[in-house]
Design a protein around this motif. Structure first.
Motif, PDB file in Angstrom:
ATOM      1  N   GLN A  44       0.850  -1.198   0.000  1.00 14.75           N
ATOM      2  CA  GLN A  44       0.000   0.000   0.000  1.00 14.75           C
ATOM      3  C   GLN A  44       0.884   1.246   0.000  1.00 14.75           C
ATOM      4  OE1 GLN A  44      -2.549   0.800   3.427  1.00 14.75           O
ATOM      5  NE2 GLN A  44      -4.171   1.480   2.030  1.00 14.75           N
ATOM      6  N   GLU A  58       3.842   0.153   2.413  1.00 16.03           N
ATOM      7  CA  GLU A  58       3.790  -0.839   3.497  1.00 16.03           C
ATOM      8  C   GLU A  58       3.510  -2.204   2.894  1.00 16.03           C
ATOM      9  OE1 GLU A  58       0.913  -0.131   6.616  1.00 16.03           O
ATOM     10  OE2 GLU A  58       1.536  -1.933   7.716  1.00 16.03           O
ATOM     11  N   LEU A  61       0.844  -8.809   4.452  1.00 20.11           N
ATOM     12  CA  LEU A  61       0.868 -10.240   4.178  1.00 20.11           C
ATOM     13  C   LEU A  61      -0.502 -10.777   3.772  1.00 20.11           C
ATOM     14  CD1 LEU A  61       3.084 -12.448   4.573  1.00 20.11           C
ATOM     15  CD2 LEU A  61       2.205 -12.729   6.890  1.00 20.11           C
ATOM     16  N   ARG A  62      -0.523 -11.672   2.799  1.00 15.89           N
ATOM     17  CA  ARG A  62      -1.724 -12.421   2.410  1.00 15.89           C
ATOM     18  C   ARG A  62      -1.363 -13.892   2.298  1.00 15.89           C
ATOM     19  NH1 ARG A  62      -3.152  -8.072   3.700  1.00 15.89           N
ATOM     20  NH2 ARG A  62      -4.231  -6.471   2.524  1.00 15.89           N
ATOM     21  N   PRO A  73      -4.671 -11.169   6.758  1.00 14.75           N
ATOM     22  CA  PRO A  73      -3.829 -11.486   7.921  1.00 14.75           C
ATOM     23  C   PRO A  73      -4.596 -11.584   9.243  1.00 14.75           C
ATOM     24  CG  PRO A  73      -3.353  -9.267   7.090  1.00 14.75           C
ATOM     25  CD  PRO A  73      -4.225  -9.954   6.077  1.00 14.75           C
ATOM     26  N   ILE A  77      -2.880 -14.369  11.477  1.00 12.70           N
ATOM     27  CA  ILE A  77      -1.755 -13.861  12.272  1.00 12.70           C
ATOM     28  C   ILE A  77      -1.937 -14.101  13.777  1.00 12.70           C
ATOM     29  CG2 ILE A  77      -0.534 -11.740  12.967  1.00 12.70           C
ATOM     30  CD1 ILE A  77      -0.015 -11.169  10.135  1.00 12.70           C
ATOM     31  N   ASN A 117       5.948  -4.972   8.731  1.00 11.44           N
ATOM     32  CA  ASN A 117       5.389  -5.118  10.081  1.00 11.44           C
ATOM     33  C   ASN A 117       6.148  -6.176  10.866  1.00 11.44           C
ATOM     34  OD1 ASN A 117       2.791  -3.417  10.210  1.00 11.44           O
ATOM     35  ND2 ASN A 117       2.627  -4.470   8.242  1.00 11.44           N
ATOM     36  N   ASP A 179       3.908   1.890  14.980  1.00 13.42           N
ATOM     37  CA  ASP A 179       2.624   1.601  14.352  1.00 13.42           C
ATOM     38  C   ASP A 179       1.500   1.717  15.395  1.00 13.42           C
ATOM     39  OD1 ASP A 179       0.904   0.829  12.349  1.00 13.42           O
ATOM     40  OD2 ASP A 179       1.595  -1.248  12.256  1.00 13.42           O
ATOM     41  N   ARG A 203      -5.522   4.103  12.682  1.00 10.38           N
ATOM     42  CA  ARG A 203      -6.714   4.301  11.867  1.00 10.38           C
ATOM     43  C   ARG A 203      -7.959   4.645  12.694  1.00 10.38           C
ATOM     44  NH1 ARG A 203     -10.575   1.081   9.359  1.00 10.38           N
ATOM     45  NH2 ARG A 203      -9.911  -0.850  10.354  1.00 10.38           N
ATOM     46  N   GLU A 239      -9.493   7.686   4.171  1.00  8.27           N
ATOM     47  CA  GLU A 239     -10.432   7.237   3.135  1.00  8.27           C
ATOM     48  C   GLU A 239     -11.120   8.384   2.406  1.00  8.27           C
ATOM     49  OE1 GLU A 239     -13.211   4.454   4.823  1.00  8.27           O
ATOM     50  OE2 GLU A 239     -11.657   2.961   5.251  1.00  8.27           O
ATOM     51  N   TYR A 258      -7.154   4.088   1.739  1.00  8.45           N
ATOM     52  CA  TYR A 258      -7.918   3.771   0.538  1.00  8.45           C
ATOM     53  C   TYR A 258      -8.147   4.999  -0.334  1.00  8.45           C
ATOM     54  CZ  TYR A 258      -9.160  -0.691   2.840  1.00  8.45           C
ATOM     55  OH  TYR A 258      -9.127  -1.912   3.454  1.00  8.45           O
ATOM     56  N   PRO A 263      -4.177  -1.729  -0.647  1.00  5.53           N
ATOM     57  CA  PRO A 263      -2.972  -2.537  -0.877  1.00  5.53           C
ATOM     58  C   PRO A 263      -3.126  -3.273  -2.215  1.00  5.53           C
ATOM     59  CG  PRO A 263      -3.850  -2.892   1.339  1.00  5.53           C
ATOM     60  CD  PRO A 263      -4.884  -2.114   0.593  1.00  5.53           C
TER      61      PRO A 263
HETATM   62  P1  C2E Z   1      -1.685  -2.656  10.266  1.00  2.68           P
HETATM   63  O1  C2E Z   1      -0.212  -2.826  10.332  1.00  2.68           O
HETATM   64  O2  C2E Z   1      -2.292  -1.601  11.121  1.00  2.68           O
HETATM   65  O3  C2E Z   1      -1.994  -2.438   8.710  1.00  2.68           O
HETATM   66  C1  C2E Z   1      -2.982  -1.557   8.217  1.00  2.68           C
HETATM   67  C2  C2E Z   1      -4.251  -2.303   7.864  1.00  2.68           C
HETATM   68  O4  C2E Z   1      -5.257  -1.351   7.520  1.00  2.68           O
HETATM   69  C3  C2E Z   1      -4.123  -3.214   6.646  1.00  2.68           C
HETATM   70  O5  C2E Z   1      -5.003  -4.326   6.827  1.00  2.68           O
HETATM   71  C4  C2E Z   1      -4.639  -2.325   5.523  1.00  2.68           C
HETATM   72  O6  C2E Z   1      -5.117  -3.053   4.407  1.00  2.68           O
HETATM   73  C5  C2E Z   1      -5.744  -1.602   6.225  1.00  2.68           C
HETATM   74  N1  C2E Z   1      -6.034  -0.313   5.618  1.00  2.68           N
HETATM   75  C6  C2E Z   1      -5.186   0.527   4.977  1.00  2.68           C
HETATM   76  N2  C2E Z   1      -5.804   1.630   4.564  1.00  2.68           N
HETATM   77  C7  C2E Z   1      -7.102   1.531   4.962  1.00  2.68           C
HETATM   78  C8  C2E Z   1      -8.264   2.373   4.830  1.00  2.68           C
HETATM   79  O7  C2E Z   1      -8.216   3.466   4.267  1.00  2.68           O
HETATM   80  N3  C2E Z   1      -9.413   1.909   5.377  1.00  2.68           N
HETATM   81  C9  C2E Z   1      -9.502   0.698   5.992  1.00  2.68           C
HETATM   82  N4  C2E Z   1     -10.682   0.319   6.486  1.00  2.68           N
HETATM   83  N5  C2E Z   1      -8.424  -0.120   6.145  1.00  2.68           N
HETATM   84  C10 C2E Z   1      -7.244   0.291   5.630  1.00  2.68           C
HETATM   85  P2  C2E Z   1      -4.520  -5.806   6.548  1.00  2.68           P
HETATM   86  O8  C2E Z   1      -3.670  -5.850   5.321  1.00  2.68           O
HETATM   87  O9  C2E Z   1      -5.724  -6.688   6.621  1.00  2.68           O
HETATM   88  O10 C2E Z   1      -3.570  -6.104   7.784  1.00  2.68           O
HETATM   89  C11 C2E Z   1      -4.099  -6.194   9.084  1.00  2.68           C
HETATM   90  C12 C2E Z   1      -3.014  -6.328  10.119  1.00  2.68           C
HETATM   91  O11 C2E Z   1      -2.288  -7.548   9.971  1.00  2.68           O
HETATM   92  C13 C2E Z   1      -1.952  -5.231  10.025  1.00  2.68           C
HETATM   93  O12 C2E Z   1      -2.433  -4.040  10.614  1.00  2.68           O
HETATM   94  C14 C2E Z   1      -0.832  -5.880  10.807  1.00  2.68           C
HETATM   95  O13 C2E Z   1      -1.044  -5.745  12.190  1.00  2.68           O
HETATM   96  C15 C2E Z   1      -0.981  -7.344  10.432  1.00  2.68           C
HETATM   97  N6  C2E Z   1       0.004  -7.670   9.376  1.00  2.68           N
HETATM   98  C16 C2E Z   1      -0.093  -7.524   8.033  1.00  2.68           C
HETATM   99  N7  C2E Z   1       1.035  -7.948   7.410  1.00  2.68           N
HETATM  100  C17 C2E Z   1       1.879  -8.364   8.397  1.00  2.68           C
HETATM  101  C18 C2E Z   1       3.213  -8.905   8.413  1.00  2.68           C
HETATM  102  O14 C2E Z   1       3.901  -9.080   7.379  1.00  2.68           O
HETATM  103  N8  C2E Z   1       3.741  -9.216   9.638  1.00  2.68           N
HETATM  104  C19 C2E Z   1       3.048  -9.017  10.800  1.00  2.68           C
HETATM  105  N9  C2E Z   1       3.616  -9.349  11.971  1.00  2.68           N
HETATM  106  N10 C2E Z   1       1.803  -8.503  10.818  1.00  2.68           N
HETATM  107  C20 C2E Z   1       1.224  -8.170   9.636  1.00  2.68           C
END
Ligand code: C2E
Ligand code: CA
Ligand code: CA
Ligand code: CA
Length: 276
Positions: A44, A58, A61-62, A73, A77, A117, A179, A203, A239, A258, A263
């Motif tokens: 993203q 950023e 992960l999927r 995630p 996760i 992350n 974060d 957020r 958003e 968004y 992403p």
């Molecule tokens: P996070 O680090 O707080 O990542 C931001 C999350 O908010 C992401 O969800 C992203 O898709 C979402 N997001 C971004 N912009 C917006 C927006 O405008 N509106 C809304 N409603 N959501 C938005 P995602 O990708 O589902 O990831 C969720 C969480 O999973 C992340 O929160 C992080 O805590 C964890 N995560 C994701 N990738 C990794 C990784 O590689 N390693 C680790 N340890 N945790 C991860």
């Protein structure tokens, strides 16, 4: 009453066994996924409002599940953290992100920072800092193009230990961001000891801008705090245009959400940065 109690207990045990069994099944499945590397990173963009350009992305992960398709995630996760599988998954993500960023640079795209992350379990691994150094060395990515996102709660679990590890990471030349800032309990005196380049406003504070007066006050306070401490500040989950305007008017010039882009897969991000 005694009979009833025994029956309830039996039902309870049966349910517990079913739950434990289900969890074990999910664990086995995730462990298989790690062995088969069934993961992919989406990216993203992070936008600087002053330059109007993407300066970072950023990595998120999927899980590419063979039957269920792309799994977010939030659905795996927590289990990965509970079982320790997050250490291997996180290593995979760190290496993949570094390699991808280097590949973009080698393809001649304008260089950006990739942020990754980090979970508490990873951060507490004894050899964590050397794993990061290895990921950089193996990918050939310069340290200044890698940022690690540490959550406020991770850091607060053990402040002296976190500060020591953060200094070791900083010495590698990478950038650090906090974060989900504002959701934990950083004391201001602790915050100033962190070698952190950037605060990410959670957020949950951005969501109800411009309607919620408390969230507006908290957001502008975090922006001022970052400025006072000489840190950058980025808002996540942006958003709407109204949110963007409020943030800009209050001195926050870095935006992720968004409003600009969800992403996207690696090819999508390459297109966004080359069009920039
Ligand atoms: P996070 O680090 O707080 O990542 C931001 C999350 O908010 C992401 O969800 C992203 O898709 C979402 N997001 C971004 N912009 C917006 C927006 O405008 N509106 C809304 N409603 N959501 C938005 P995602 O990708 O589902 O990831 C969720 C969480 O999973 C992340 O929160 C992080 O805590 C964890 N995560 C994701 N990738 C990794 C990784 O590689 N390693 C680790 N340890 N945790 C991860
Ligand atoms: Ca993050
Ligand atoms: Ca976040
Ligand atoms: Ca979050």
């Amino acid at each position: 009453a005694k009979e009833l109690g025994r029956n309830n207990l039996q039902i309870f045990n049966a349910q517990m066994a079913a739950t434990a069994h289900e969890k074990l099944r999910r664990y086995e499945e995730l462990r298989e996924a790690v062995a088969r590397e069934e993961f992919v990173l989406h990216y993203q963009p992070q936008m600087n409002l002053r330059s109007g350009k993407i300066f970072a992305a950023e990595s998120l992960l999927r899980w590419q599940h063979p039957e269920r398709g792309i799994v977010a995630p939030g659905e795996f996760i927590p289990l990965a953290e509970e079982t320790g599988l997050i250490v291997d998954i996180g290593d995979w993500a760190l290496n993949a992100a570094c390699h991808q960023n280097k590949a973009w640079q080698d393809a001649g795209l304008p260089p950006i920072v990739i942020s990754v992350n980090v979970s508490a379990r990873q951060f507490r691994e004894r050899d964590w800092v050397s794993r990061v150094a290895t990921a950089l060395a193996e990918s050939g990515l310069e340290a200044r193009y890698l940022e690690l996102e540490l959550t406020e709660s991770l850091i607060m679990q053990d402040v002296p230990q976190a500060v020591a590890t953060m200094h070791a990471l900083e010495a590698l030349g990478i950038q650090l961001a906090i974060d989900d800032f504002g959701t934990g309990y950083s004391s201001l005196s602790a915050l100033k000891r962190f070698p952190v380049k950037r605060l990410k406003i959670d957020r949950s504070f951005v969501m109800d801008i411009p309607f919620d007066e408390d969230d507006k006050a908290i957001t502008s306070a975090i922006i001022s705090l970052a400025q006072e401490l000489g840190m950058e500040v980025i808002a996540e989950g942006v958003e709407t245009e109204a949110q963007l305007e409020f943030l800009r008017d209050n001195g926050c010039n870095e935006i992720q959400g968004y409003f600009f882009s969800r992403p996207v897969p690696a090819e999508g991000l390459a297109r966004l940065i080359s069009a920039d």
